[in-house]
Motif scaffolding. Sequence first.
Motif, mmCIF file in Angstrom:
data_model
loop_
_atom_site.group_PDB
_atom_site.id
_atom_site.type_symbol
_atom_site.label_atom_id
_atom_site.label_comp_id
_atom_site.label_asym_id
_atom_site.label_seq_id
_atom_site.Cartn_x
_atom_site.Cartn_y
_atom_site.Cartn_z
ATOM 1 N N THR A 137 -4.155 54.146 72.836
ATOM 2 C CA THR A 137 -3.998 55.478 72.268
ATOM 3 C C THR A 137 -3.157 56.379 73.153
ATOM 4 O O THR A 137 -2.479 57.268 72.659
ATOM 5 C CB THR A 137 -5.370 56.130 72.049
ATOM 6 N N ALA A 190 0.400 55.801 72.230
ATOM 7 C CA ALA A 190 0.662 56.237 70.863
ATOM 8 C C ALA A 190 0.774 57.750 70.786
ATOM 9 O O ALA A 190 1.693 58.288 70.177
ATOM 10 C CB ALA A 190 -0.453 55.745 69.944
ATOM 11 N N LEU A 191 -0.133 58.453 71.440
ATOM 12 C CA LEU A 191 -0.115 59.902 71.366
ATOM 13 C C LEU A 191 1.088 60.494 72.080
ATOM 14 O O LEU A 191 1.597 61.540 71.693
ATOM 15 C CB LEU A 191 -1.409 60.464 71.951
ATOM 16 N N ARG A 242 4.469 61.698 70.298
ATOM 17 C CA ARG A 242 4.712 62.987 69.656
ATOM 18 C C ARG A 242 5.908 63.679 70.297
ATOM 19 O O ARG A 242 6.613 64.437 69.649
ATOM 20 C CB ARG A 242 3.477 63.883 69.774
ATOM 21 N N GLU A 274 -1.478 58.103 64.376
ATOM 22 C CA GLU A 274 -1.130 57.238 65.510
ATOM 23 C C GLU A 274 -2.051 56.026 65.594
ATOM 24 O O GLU A 274 -1.694 54.993 66.162
ATOM 25 C CB GLU A 274 -1.204 58.016 66.826
ATOM 26 N N VAL A 328 3.173 56.563 61.502
ATOM 27 C CA VAL A 328 3.903 56.369 62.747
ATOM 28 C C VAL A 328 4.690 55.072 62.666
ATOM 29 O O VAL A 328 4.159 54.036 62.242
ATOM 30 C CB VAL A 328 2.925 56.335 63.939
ATOM 31 N N ASN A 339 7.598 52.885 69.881
ATOM 32 C CA ASN A 339 6.763 53.819 69.124
ATOM 33 C C ASN A 339 7.609 55.054 68.829
ATOM 34 O O ASN A 339 7.908 55.847 69.721
ATOM 35 C CB ASN A 339 5.521 54.196 69.939
ATOM 36 N N GLY A 373 6.837 57.472 66.683
ATOM 37 C CA GLY A 373 6.063 58.636 66.287
ATOM 38 C C GLY A 373 6.201 58.941 64.809
ATOM 39 O O GLY A 373 6.589 58.097 63.996
#
Length: 380
Positions: free
Chosen positions: A37, A40-41, A44, A258, A287, A299, A301
């Motif tokens: 996570t 993934a976060l 942004r 995410e 995402v 990734n 986003g």
Amino acid sequence: MSHLTFRSTIALSFCVPLLFISPATALPSLLSRPWNTTSALSARGAIVPVPPETVARVMEYVHFSRTGYCKPENIETWNCGVVVLDPCEKTGPGVIPLALGGDGNGKPDWHVVYSSKMSSVVVVHQGTDRRHFKSVLIDLEIGQGRMNKHLFPNLDSSIKIHKGFRDVHAISAKPILEAVRKALDEGVIVDYSGRREFPRDVVVTGYSLGAATSVLSALHLRVHLDPLIRVVSVSVGTPMVGNRAFARWADQALHPPELNNIRVVNGKDWVPRLPVRVGPAWYQCGVEYHIDAENTWWNCGLVHNYHHDDRCSYGYTLQTMEGSAHHFVENISMNHACVARDEEEPEVEIPRDIPADAPGDDDTDPTSSTDTGDLSEKSD
């Protein structure tokens, strides 16, 4: 009347629309899943590599999506009949089929299984079968319409989606919901002693047309299941499903996207850029995990964070898109994964005059469908 033949086109199911353009999640479940996570976060604000452990987990669902092209008899025994990179084998041991349906044509195949390894109910939707005329026609119903009010009650009228995707999802929505609820409520018998396991979450996956259907299927399950049950959408080669209002609502419903709404894009695949933005605008939700030419996963986003970086689908142009990229993930074929329904590939002709509206609209009651899906009701 002149016709276009299927063999004379590339990726016809998505090329033809270019010519016919019409005007809270449970905390224990989150912590138990091996998604990274933090990375993934961070997407942004920046495009970052996807951690290897996350790639490995997502690839398991990619293999599940490949099983969407298998024969029903292969799904019932979970023996896909493929010598190399068998998707049934790649999904790991302990997969138990629960329900299936569809005819591989106007009603794309779908199945519901339980993965003991993941403690998950997995729903799989078949993509376009380009050998069948009705399957191709689904992609051509590219007008936008309201969502089916029987499946998605009380939604704002501004939310619009692809009519073909909407109508296909309506066919399988009820039997899939019933099969998933049964597994969650009653558990799944996993051995001859009668021992039951209770799933921790639900994952919906599919490729191409099946990817679009899987997004709607995940949203339908999210709306109708207990909010403490985690519902995840992992779609592969996903076209744009609806307008901006839909994209925003989808990411709110599958919050946080995410973790719960992931799209896998391979190389310069052009399908995530379809339908063409002429007339009503189309938007992606979720995402994006983008795979570059070196099989590095990025990734990207949410769509509004892409900044037209060439590592993401919104960063490449029409001139650099590759139709062949749509059919693979890390050089693994997506739509020839299993033994097809028919050994011969017939010549399919596509008429130039495509009806603007096919049967079925936002008022269609899907409960009238005969596609029950219960394996116990399937005839030999």
